[in-house]
Design an enzyme around this catalytic site. Structure first.
Site, PDB file in Angstrom:
ATOM      1  N   CYS A 425     -10.096  -3.414  -1.747  1.00 18.26           N
ATOM      2  CA  CYS A 425     -11.473  -3.528  -2.222  1.00 18.26           C
ATOM      3  C   CYS A 425     -11.859  -4.983  -2.450  1.00 18.26           C
ATOM      4  O   CYS A 425     -12.967  -5.408  -2.113  1.00 18.26           O
ATOM      5  CB  CYS A 425     -11.639  -2.735  -3.521  1.00 18.26           C
ATOM      6  SG  CYS A 425     -11.457  -0.955  -3.330  1.00 18.26           S
ATOM      7  N   HIS A 545       1.853  -2.756  -8.959  1.00  5.73           N
ATOM      8  CA  HIS A 545       1.477  -2.106 -10.210  1.00  5.73           C
ATOM      9  C   HIS A 545       2.182  -2.803 -11.379  1.00  5.73           C
ATOM     10  O   HIS A 545       3.257  -2.373 -11.797  1.00  5.73           O
ATOM     11  CB  HIS A 545       1.881  -0.632 -10.202  1.00  5.73           C
ATOM     12  CG  HIS A 545       1.028   0.250  -9.342  1.00  5.73           C
ATOM     13  ND1 HIS A 545      -0.090   0.891  -9.819  1.00  5.73           N
ATOM     14  CD2 HIS A 545       1.151   0.599  -8.034  1.00  5.73           C
ATOM     15  CE1 HIS A 545      -0.639   1.606  -8.838  1.00  5.73           C
ATOM     16  NE2 HIS A 545       0.097   1.444  -7.749  1.00  5.73           N
ATOM     17  N   GLU A 547       1.542  -2.664 -14.429  1.00  2.00           N
ATOM     18  CA  GLU A 547       1.548  -1.830 -15.643  1.00  2.00           C
ATOM     19  C   GLU A 547       2.826  -1.022 -15.791  1.00  2.00           C
ATOM     20  O   GLU A 547       3.197  -0.630 -16.902  1.00  2.00           O
ATOM     21  CB  GLU A 547       0.337  -0.897 -15.651  1.00  2.00           C
ATOM     22  CG  GLU A 547       0.298   0.150 -14.558  1.00  2.00           C
ATOM     23  CD  GLU A 547      -0.393  -0.301 -13.295  1.00  2.00           C
ATOM     24  OE1 GLU A 547      -0.721   0.550 -12.444  1.00  2.00           O
ATOM     25  OE2 GLU A 547      -0.606  -1.528 -13.145  1.00  2.00           O
TER      26      GLU A 547
END
Length: 604
Positions: A425, A545, A547
């Site tokens: 994106c 990722h 997190e």
């Protein structure tokens, strides 16, 4: 080896994962090596093909295992590294048994649920329980096993039978069952009802497992109800009572004639990090020490002391920081469980109270403006009023245009921004900026500019396990990267990946000429891992990722950078040499060791 089985009754989502994690945390604080296993009765091989609306987020491990989100709780609470075999499903068990049958391992016998399936479950648990999960590579002493679902479900019957047999195989002094149940309080009467728990325990006992510890989940504490409903000495000796004065759950022991020694009450608390403290206050350590004959040390428990300090600080925070989470699955908070935890860890580290504003990315699109203008304007109001913007990853084209609009707004308005696994994106938005394209179609991120391409690992005809998965190394290519400084000025980091697309490396130079810098790449230098934007306080996109490796006292550096930027403290943090200083009202005060990759540094 000591085994602690955690089962649940009355409803699903009762909190078995938090209880299992909390028990493990308490035992680890006592000096024991603890591992954890999650059993999911569904037939799927793993959680990789699930929608986040089914069972919450898909958690990814170092070895690429796509597993249940509860394994994320285990890793965060216990600070351990698990493998894909720590998540056991019905699909995995049946697959292994069928493979053995095809090879002829059963010598022509009829393959049945009992004994072949139940034996396979027991063998898997005993084998995996001995796999080291700590950095010191020491074999665990205690294995906490969470059985997913609710007692009475037909899917979990083979597992219940397996553990009925298992308790005799490993002997009573090595096996303990914790049953987590609910005591509801209907608003019409205001009275706590124990009947659902009585039925749940009766069902479990009828299947051959008798709870040793009953963990009651209730919404509030009712004072002095115990004295009204039951007196000490009924069915249990007074010496077996452990801090029950806050709730009248002991009536269950009278109605069910329990032989177990205690009932623990876990009421709703301000933070899940208070649950281990709540259990420890009610004598769980002493109970396990006697029941399982554990070699528990008598030294002060520094680990729980840190948890108490952390929980107390979270309740006293005054300053607030808001983050707009722009995603596709915002109607279910568990869809972004690790993302929320990583934000909480970083907010606590900088002594700010976190406010997450959930924004459905589809609500930011022009189509919503035409169909539901109120929802459209509410979504944009949340986005514009937030101190920072986070765009986590997601699959499919739905809501992609909304994500791109949010990224564009953050870029133009100089708003602190982090994109986790959202390079497709970000790259499309960069493409639009570079060629002055003002609006993109829903499928543009993949084909309009050719800037995002399929990865070789991706097999469109095979959904499960065909992505780039697991821990991969990212090499920093420049010295002046903000993210590199946040990681402690290291040469590389190792983070977990889960994605199907990658940035087209042929267009790298074109975008860097426009101010978009690819500061991190893979080991071969072919895949773009980290992007930063010049002339912006904090505009960072990562392909991995971060997190998944965040811990309560070791916040993830990309998320910490987002919170620092949103709170207006990032410049001071960088100027101080990237360490959490009390001068800025931050939580920890020791300068981190920059000689190791930040993925393993302890910020405490």
């Amino acid at each position: 080896m000591k085994y602690i089985l955690v089962t649940g009754g009355v409803i699903s989502g009762i909190g078995k994962g938090i209880i299992a994690s909390s028990v493990g945390t308490i035992l680890k604080s006592c000096g024991l090596h603890v591992t954890a296993i999650k059993i999911d009765p569904y037939i799927n091989i793993d959680a990789g093909t699930f929608s986040p609306y089914e069972h919450g987020e898909v958690f990814v491990l170092d070895d690429g295992g796509e597993v249940d989100l509860d394994l994320g709780n285990y890793e965060r609470f216990l600070d351990i590294r698990l493998t894909k075999d720590n998540n056991l499903t019905t699909g995995k068990i049946y697959q292994s048994v069928i493979n053995k049958e095809r090879r002829g391992d059963y010598l022509g016998k009829t393959v049945q649920v009992v004994p072949h399936i139940t034996d396979a479950i027991q063998e898997w648990v005993m084998r995996q329980a001995r796999v080291p999960v700590d950095d010191d590579d020491v074999e665990p002493q205690v294995c906490v096993i969470e059985l997913g679902g609710t007692v009475g479900d037909i899917e979990s019957m083979p597992f219940i039978e397996a553990f009925r047999q298992f308790q005799f195989k490993v002997k009573r002094e090595n096996f303990c069952n914790i049953h987590v149940s609910l005591v509801p309080q209907p608003s019409a009467t205001g009275e706590q009802k124990t009947k659902p728990t009585q039925n749940s325990v009766r069902e479990l006992r009828g299947l051959g497992l008798s709870p040793d510890l009953l963990n009651i989940h209730c919404s509030i504490i009712i004072k002095n109800i115990l004295e009204k409903q039951m007196k000490p000495g009924q069915n249990v000796s007074e010496g077996q009572w452990v801090a029950f004065t806050d709730i009248g759950c002991m009536i269950l022991m009278q109605s069910l004639s329990f032989s177990m020694k205690c009932v623990i009450c876990v009421h709703d608390v301000s933070s899940i990090y208070r649950v281990p403290l709540l259990l420890e206050d009610q004598g769980v350590v002493g109970y396990f020490c006697c029941r399982l004959n554990l070699p528990i040390e008598t030294r002060p428990r520094k680990m729980l002391a840190k948890w108490k300090e952390m929980s107390d600080r979270s309740d006293r925070l005054l300053e607030q920081c808001s983050i707009a989470l722009v995603g596709k699955y915002t109607k279910f908070s568990d869809s972004y469980a690790s993302v929320i935890k990583a934000l909480e860890h970083s907010a606590l580290a900088i002594s700010h109270k976190l406010e997450v504003k959930y924004v459905d990315s589809a609500d930011l699109e022009a189509g919503t403006l035409q169909e539901e203008p109120v929802k459209y304007h509410e979504a944009w109001q949340k986005l514009c009023s937030a101190d920072g913007i986070l765009v986590p990853g997601g699959f499919g084209v739905r809501g992609t245009e909304g994500k791109i609009q949010a990224i564009s707004w953050a870029r133009k308005q100089k708003k602190p921004f982090l994109g986790s696994t959202s390079l497709k994106c970000i790259k499309t938005e960069c493409s639009a900026a570079a060629v002055n394209v003002t609006r993109l179609g829903r499928s543009s991120f993949r084909c309009v500019f050719g800037d995002v391409i399929d990865m070789p690992e991706h097999n469109p005809g095979q959904m499960g396990g065909t992505m780039r998965l697991g821990k991969r190394r990212t090499i920093f290519k420049t010295k002046n990267s903000i993210l590199r400084k946040l990681y402690g000025d290291v040469d590389y980091v190792e983070e977990r990946h889960r994605h199907r697309f990658e940035v087209n490396p042929e267009l790298k130079q074109h975008f860097e000429e426009k101010g978009f810098r690819f500061v991190g790449q893979d080991v071969e230098g072919e895949r773009m891992e980290v992007i930063e934007l010049d002339d912006h306080l904090y505009f960072v996109g990562v392909q991995y990722h971060p997190e998944f490796t965040s811990r309560p006292i070791k916040p993830s550096p990309p998320y910490l950078g987002l919170l620092l930027a949103a709170a207006g403290r990032l410049p001071g943090y960088l100027q101080e040499g990237c360490w959490l200083s009390p001068r800025y009202g931050l939580m920890f005060s020791e300068r981190p060791d920059s000689s190791h990759p930040a993925s393993s540094r302890d910020f405490s």
